[in-house]
Write a protein that holds these residues in place. Structure first.
Motif, PDB file in Angstrom:
ATOM      1  N   ALA A 606     -88.080  15.276  74.002  1.00  0.00           N
ATOM      2  CA  ALA A 606     -89.152  15.485  73.027  1.00  0.00           C
ATOM      3  C   ALA A 606     -90.507  15.643  73.705  1.00  0.00           C
ATOM      4  N   GLY A 607     -90.553  16.352  74.820  1.00  0.00           N
ATOM      5  CA  GLY A 607     -91.803  16.578  75.535  1.00  0.00           C
ATOM      6  C   GLY A 607     -92.223  15.451  76.444  1.00  0.00           C
ATOM      7  N   GLU A 608     -91.456  14.365  76.493  1.00  0.00           N
ATOM      8  CA  GLU A 608     -91.796  13.220  77.343  1.00  0.00           C
ATOM      9  C   GLU A 608     -90.900  13.223  78.578  1.00  0.00           C
ATOM     10  N   THR A 609     -91.476  12.825  79.704  1.00  0.00           N
ATOM     11  CA  THR A 609     -90.728  12.730  80.957  1.00  0.00           C
ATOM     12  C   THR A 609     -90.271  11.291  81.159  1.00  0.00           C
ATOM     13  N   LEU A 610     -88.978  11.110  81.325  1.00  0.00           N
ATOM     14  CA  LEU A 610     -88.383   9.782  81.482  1.00  0.00           C
ATOM     15  C   LEU A 610     -87.491   9.779  82.719  1.00  0.00           C
ATOM     16  N   VAL A 611     -87.148   8.566  83.168  1.00  0.00           N
ATOM     17  CA  VAL A 611     -86.274   8.401  84.333  1.00  0.00           C
ATOM     18  C   VAL A 611     -85.092   7.537  83.927  1.00  0.00           C
ATOM     19  N   LEU A 612     -83.891   7.998  84.285  1.00  0.00           N
ATOM     20  CA  LEU A 612     -82.654   7.288  83.972  1.00  0.00           C
ATOM     21  C   LEU A 612     -81.990   6.886  85.283  1.00  0.00           C
ATOM     22  N   PRO A 613     -81.539   5.614  85.443  1.00  0.00           N
ATOM     23  CA  PRO A 613     -80.835   5.221  86.673  1.00  0.00           C
ATOM     24  C   PRO A 613     -79.623   6.114  86.923  1.00  0.00           C
ATOM     25  N   LEU A 614     -79.572   6.677  88.115  1.00  0.00           N
ATOM     26  CA  LEU A 614     -78.547   7.674  88.407  1.00  0.00           C
ATOM     27  C   LEU A 614     -77.154   7.071  88.438  1.00  0.00           C
ATOM     28  N   ASN A 615     -77.029   5.799  88.833  1.00  0.00           N
ATOM     29  CA  ASN A 615     -75.698   5.218  88.968  1.00  0.00           C
ATOM     30  C   ASN A 615     -75.000   5.005  87.621  1.00  0.00           C
ATOM     31  N   LEU A 616     -75.741   5.129  86.505  1.00  0.00           N
ATOM     32  CA  LEU A 616     -75.132   4.966  85.189  1.00  0.00           C
ATOM     33  C   LEU A 616     -74.583   6.270  84.631  1.00  0.00           C
ATOM     34  N   VAL A 617     -74.991   7.388  85.196  1.00  0.00           N
ATOM     35  CA  VAL A 617     -74.592   8.689  84.663  1.00  0.00           C
ATOM     36  C   VAL A 617     -73.255   9.095  85.282  1.00  0.00           C
ATOM     37  N   VAL A 618     -72.247   9.299  84.412  1.00  0.00           N
ATOM     38  CA  VAL A 618     -70.930   9.705  84.881  1.00  0.00           C
ATOM     39  C   VAL A 618     -70.849  11.213  85.026  1.00  0.00           C
ATOM     40  N   GLU A 619     -71.307  11.942  84.018  1.00  0.00           N
ATOM     41  CA  GLU A 619     -71.296  13.400  84.057  1.00  0.00           C
ATOM     42  C   GLU A 619     -72.273  13.935  83.018  1.00  0.00           C
ATOM     43  N   THR A 620     -72.550  15.220  83.102  1.00  0.00           N
ATOM     44  CA  THR A 620     -73.441  15.887  82.148  1.00  0.00           C
ATOM     45  C   THR A 620     -72.666  16.983  81.423  1.00  0.00           C
ATOM     46  N   LEU A 621     -73.031  17.208  80.151  1.00  0.00           N
ATOM     47  CA  LEU A 621     -72.369  18.214  79.315  1.00  0.00           C
ATOM     48  C   LEU A 621     -73.429  19.005  78.556  1.00  0.00           C
ATOM     49  N   THR A 622     -73.078  20.227  78.212  1.00  0.00           N
ATOM     50  CA  THR A 622     -73.919  21.047  77.341  1.00  0.00           C
ATOM     51  C   THR A 622     -73.194  21.225  76.011  1.00  0.00           C
ATOM     52  N   LEU A 623     -73.859  20.892  74.920  1.00  0.00           N
ATOM     53  CA  LEU A 623     -73.227  20.890  73.606  1.00  0.00           C
ATOM     54  C   LEU A 623     -73.146  22.298  73.038  1.00  0.00           C
ATOM     55  N   GLY A 624     -72.040  22.542  72.377  1.00  0.00           N
ATOM     56  CA  GLY A 624     -71.858  23.778  71.623  1.00  0.00           C
ATOM     57  C   GLY A 624     -71.945  23.497  70.131  1.00  0.00           C
ATOM     58  N   PRO A 625     -71.843  24.532  69.314  1.00  0.00           N
ATOM     59  CA  PRO A 625     -72.008  24.335  67.862  1.00  0.00           C
ATOM     60  C   PRO A 625     -70.909  23.498  67.232  1.00  0.00           C
ATOM     61  N   ASN A 626     -69.729  23.428  67.838  1.00  0.00           N
ATOM     62  CA  ASN A 626     -68.610  22.715  67.217  1.00  0.00           C
ATOM     63  C   ASN A 626     -68.202  21.467  67.997  1.00  0.00           C
ATOM     64  N   ASP A 627     -69.064  21.004  68.924  1.00  0.00           N
ATOM     65  CA  ASP A 627     -68.696  19.849  69.748  1.00  0.00           C
ATOM     66  C   ASP A 627     -69.015  18.520  69.084  1.00  0.00           C
ATOM     67  N   VAL A 628     -69.936  18.479  68.134  1.00  0.00           N
ATOM     68  CA  VAL A 628     -70.372  17.236  67.495  1.00  0.00           C
ATOM     69  C   VAL A 628     -69.683  17.094  66.147  1.00  0.00           C
ATOM     70  N   GLN A 629     -69.138  15.892  65.893  1.00  0.00           N
ATOM     71  CA  GLN A 629     -68.500  15.600  64.614  1.00  0.00           C
ATOM     72  C   GLN A 629     -69.168  14.378  64.004  1.00  0.00           C
ATOM     73  N   MET A 630     -69.464  14.455  62.694  1.00  0.00           N
ATOM     74  CA  MET A 630     -70.134  13.361  61.997  1.00  0.00           C
ATOM     75  C   MET A 630     -69.090  12.383  61.465  1.00  0.00           C
ATOM     76  N   VAL A 631     -69.263  11.107  61.795  1.00  0.00           N
ATOM     77  CA  VAL A 631     -68.400  10.053  61.265  1.00  0.00           C
ATOM     78  C   VAL A 631     -68.927   9.574  59.927  1.00  0.00           C
ATOM     79  N   ARG A 632     -70.202   9.339  59.860  1.00  0.00           N
ATOM     80  CA  ARG A 632     -70.917   8.990  58.639  1.00  0.00           C
ATOM     81  C   ARG A 632     -72.360   9.389  58.838  1.00  0.00           C
ATOM     82  N   PRO A 633     -73.152   9.443  57.812  1.00  0.00           N
ATOM     83  CA  PRO A 633     -74.551   9.859  57.996  1.00  0.00           C
ATOM     84  C   PRO A 633     -75.257   8.994  59.038  1.00  0.00           C
ATOM     85  N   GLY A 634     -75.798   9.668  59.995  1.00  0.00           N
ATOM     86  CA  GLY A 634     -76.513   8.964  61.062  1.00  0.00           C
ATOM     87  C   GLY A 634     -75.641   8.578  62.228  1.00  0.00           C
TER      88      GLY A 634
END
Length: 748
Positions: A606-634
């Protein structure tokens, strides 16, 4: 009075530092006696020498209370060492308590606080019980320096008899010499170094202590003494050859010189008694008669000639076999010299902690400047193969090596912290009337010194909680088929670039229905709430929660586990609970190895620069239009390799923006949690991967969930360092409960 320029103050501080090492050796020795048996002579000697050395150093500084207690403790240990006292469980219990109290006396002596008189008297009574009662008198503790008077009166009769050649006394009437058996006397060659006198030690006191071991003959060797005009007062030139008639072991003789170990050359051998050969005064030149009114300089012989004369005199006075023996005596000295050189190669340098902290801060500034330089060169559009970029890569590598080396300097094993927990277990189990034994694993695991210091209070709460709440009473344990003695395990290990410390017990486990009911009765949660086992376990961390029905010295006030979690979070760590009914409970603490520098992933949200500890990141993904499924609102999930992972909008969780409705083309970071589960964080973009310097946030800032610290980037911009696990596990991470950016103290 200022002690900045007081040399004794520095020596006193060095003594208390050595006391910490001796107390650690004392605890190790007692623990070895408890684990492996108490009949190992070497272990008993280690324990005895630790107490003896503390007493000797304390006596040099006039710490009478510490000397008095250490002396009585040492006396009991001497009985054990001599085989006159057997060590059982009851004796070891008293020895552990005496070691703990000795540590307290060292601390109050260092801080000039009041001595714990009542506790000292109680433990002295327990120690005296092993000796058959208190000593008849304690006058031996008071050292009085009296001049020694030597009487040369041979009692040859009165003047008349003496003049007429009176008879000599009857030698048969003299008392017999002490019987030292058939053993040959010890020959001790003691040569002090310059450092011995710099630390305030005195050879005369050491030689006086040798006199307590038996009959002693001392000869001062002044052969290395130069001419008066060439003498340097700060350099010692004398050595002493001591002949000791005694039945003691060599280790006991070395214990006399233990406090000056490394400050002198000490050679101990056992052989036939040898008398020093007096110099042949007949070969000396006749002194010249010089008139009193004239000052004539004495003739100075060439060094080579003097050496030849000396060698000639020795060859004339000594036959060849003693020369061979003298050559054999040199060999142990050579071995000692080699051992001393090896010890010097592995010596430890004590450095003031403030200097190390300054070095750490300078390394942090170096990392920031390296990042600024990297960013500037990247913006200049230079070719990656240019000399400047190649030099930058080398500079980055050197910066990383320097940073790793400095972090290793500040790292310390957790052994000292674990030893403190042993005392907590002993005191807590005695307070609640339980038999508990602590087992430690991974004591050599190294952690940043700052982490160790700030981890003491949380671990103390957790150990007391395990003893008081986790373990059952002995009767209940036996009824459940368990041994009456409870077990608490304290473990440390490195995992995935972090240090994990676990406190586990073999008790009854968490009674989850009772925990849930207590939380409802105290109004901490609604009565109709439905919680999982993990969520019920986390109720223990709520402020004001306690399962104790009676307030005691250890528990019942609802203060403890919430303090533990707050302290762990302040260190950038996390704490989790695993419990099995009837088997026990395990509290796991995951902490960063250092609080100075970390490898981070710089991201944009959202326009802000943040830092995330690298050892916690397992992998990175790019989302497509059908990759997200809603379980309930929110609440959304994404499918990752035939499994579903909960999805969290990082910008919405931090209050930067409202919940995203379309996740197309956004980047997802797959985060690994301590319990083995995974979660996905939605971000806008990944900027870079770099090393950043951790800057702690002042307590005046709002404690926002998910914000661990801050850092300064290469362009001078301030970026927040995230704790994603805190965001995932916090109810406020839900989009419907996201807090506004103004409340978090962040810019929108």
């Amino acid at each position: 009075m200022s002690t900045d320029n007081d040399p004794m103050a520095e020596i006193r501080a060095s003594f208390f530092i050595e006391c910490e090492e001796l107390l650690e050796a004392l605890q190790d020795g007692l623990q070895t006696m408890d684990d492996e048996g108490s009949d190992d002579p070497e272990t008993i000697n280690v324990v005895f020498r630790a107490v003896h050395s503390i007493k000797g150093g304390a006596g040099a500084f006039g710490l009478e209370g510490l000397v008095r207690f250490a002396h009585r403790y040492e006396t009991v240990l001497d009985e054990v060492r001599a085989g006159r006292l057997s060590v059982d469980a009851a004796a070891l219990k008293v020895f552990f308590q005496a070691a703990d109290h000795l540590s307290d006396l060292v601390r109050v002596s260092r801080d000039d606080d009041d001595l714990p008189v009542a506790e000292t008297a109680r433990l002295l009574t327990d120690l005296d019980a092993f000796l058959g009662g208190p000593p008849e008198q304690e006058d031996e503790q008071e050292i009085e320096f009296q001049p020694m008077v030597l009487s040369l009166d041979l009692d040859l009769g009165d003047g008349e008899d003496s003049a007429s050649g009176g008879a000599l006394p009857d030698l048969d009437a003299l008392p017999p010499l002490p019987d030292f058996g058939s053993d040959a006397p010890y020959r001790i060659v003691f040569t002090p170094h310059v450092e011995l006198f710099d630390t305030g030690n005195e050879p005369a006191l050491l030689l006086r202590n040798l006199m307590e071991l038996g009959e002693v003959s001392v000869v001062c060797d002044a052969s290395a003494l130069p001419e008066l005009a060439k003498i340097t007062p700060d350099i010692p030139h004398l050595s002493w050859v001591v002949t000791l008639y005694s039945t003691v072991d060599e280790s006991e003789i070395r214990s006399v010189f233990e406090f000056v170990d490394g400050l002198c050359q000490l050679d101990i051998s056992r052989g036939e008694e040898t008398s020093p050969v007096p110099p042949d005064f007949a070969d000396l030149p006749t002194p010249l008669e010089v008139p009193a009114t004239e000052e004539t300089p004495l003739p100075e012989a060439p060094p080579a000639a003097a050496q030849n004369d000396s060698e000639a005199a020795r060859s004339t006075a000594s036959p060849s076999p003693p020369v061979k023996a003298a050559a054999e005596v040199v060999k142990p000295a050579e071995k000692a010299s080699r051992a001393q050189s090896n010890a010097q190669a592995k010596s430890v340098v004590r450095v003031d902690l403030d200097r190390i902290e300054r070095l750490v801060n300078l390394v942090g500034e170096l990392v920031i400047n390296q990042a600024m330089l990297s960013q500037s060169l990247e913006k200049s559009g230079l070719s990656p193969h240019s000399d400047a970029m190649s030099g930058l890569e080398e500079f980055q590598r050197l910066t990383r090596d320097i940073q790793d080396s400095v972090m290793m300097i500040r790292a310390q094993p957790v052994k000292s912290l674990f030893q403190r927990m042993s005392r907590i277990v002993r005191e807590s189990s005695a307070a609640v009337g339980k038999d508990v034994r602590l087992h430690t694993f991974g004591e050599g695991t190294e952690v940043d010194k700052t982490v160790i210091e700030r981890l003491a209070d949380p671990l103390t709460h957790m150990i007391r909680n395990a003893v008081d709440h986790g373990l059952e009473d002995p009767e209940k344990r036996q009824a459940a088929g368990k041994p009456a003695q409870g077990r608490v395990n304290l473990t440390a290990a490195h995992r995935s670039g972090r240090v994990v410390i676990e406190v586990s017990d073999d008790g009854a486990g968490i009674n989850r229905p009772r925990v849930l009911q207590i939380a409802i009765d105290k109004g901490l949660i609604p009565a109709d709430v439905s919680l999982s086992d993990s969520e019920i376990d986390n109720l223990l961390f709520l402020p004001g929660f306690s399962t104790a029905s009676v307030v005691s010295d250890l528990s019942g006030r609802g203060v403890g586990m919430d303090v533990v979690r707050t302290a762990i979070q302040a260190l950038g760590g996390r704490i989790t609970i695993t419990s099995n009914p009837g088997e026990g409970t395990t509290f796991s603490i995951s902490l960063p190895l250092t609080l100075a520098v970390l490898d981070g992933m710089v991201i944009k949200v959202a326009g802000e620069t943040l830092v995330l500890p690298l050892n916690l990141v397992v992998e990175t993904l790019t989302l497509g239009p059908n990759d997200v499924q809603m379980v309930r609102p929110g609440r959304n999930v994404i499918e990752v390799r035939s499994g579903f992972v909960p999805l969290f909008d990082l910008g919405a969780a931090l209050g930067y923006r409202p919940l995203l409705e379309d996740f197309d083309e956004y980047v997802v970071l797959l985060i690994a949690q301590e319990d083995g589960s995974s979660a996905a964080l939605v971000i806008d973009n990944i900027i870079d991967q770099r090393q950043v310097v951790i800057k702690g946030l002042d307590e005046s800032f709002y404690r926002a969930p998910g914000i661990a610290a801050a850092t300064i980037l290469g362009d001078g911009q301030i970026a927040l360092i995230l704790d994603p696990t805190d965001i995932i596990s916090t109810p406020g991470a839900a989009p419907t409960q996201a807090q506004p950016a103004q409340q978090l103290g962040l810019s929108a």
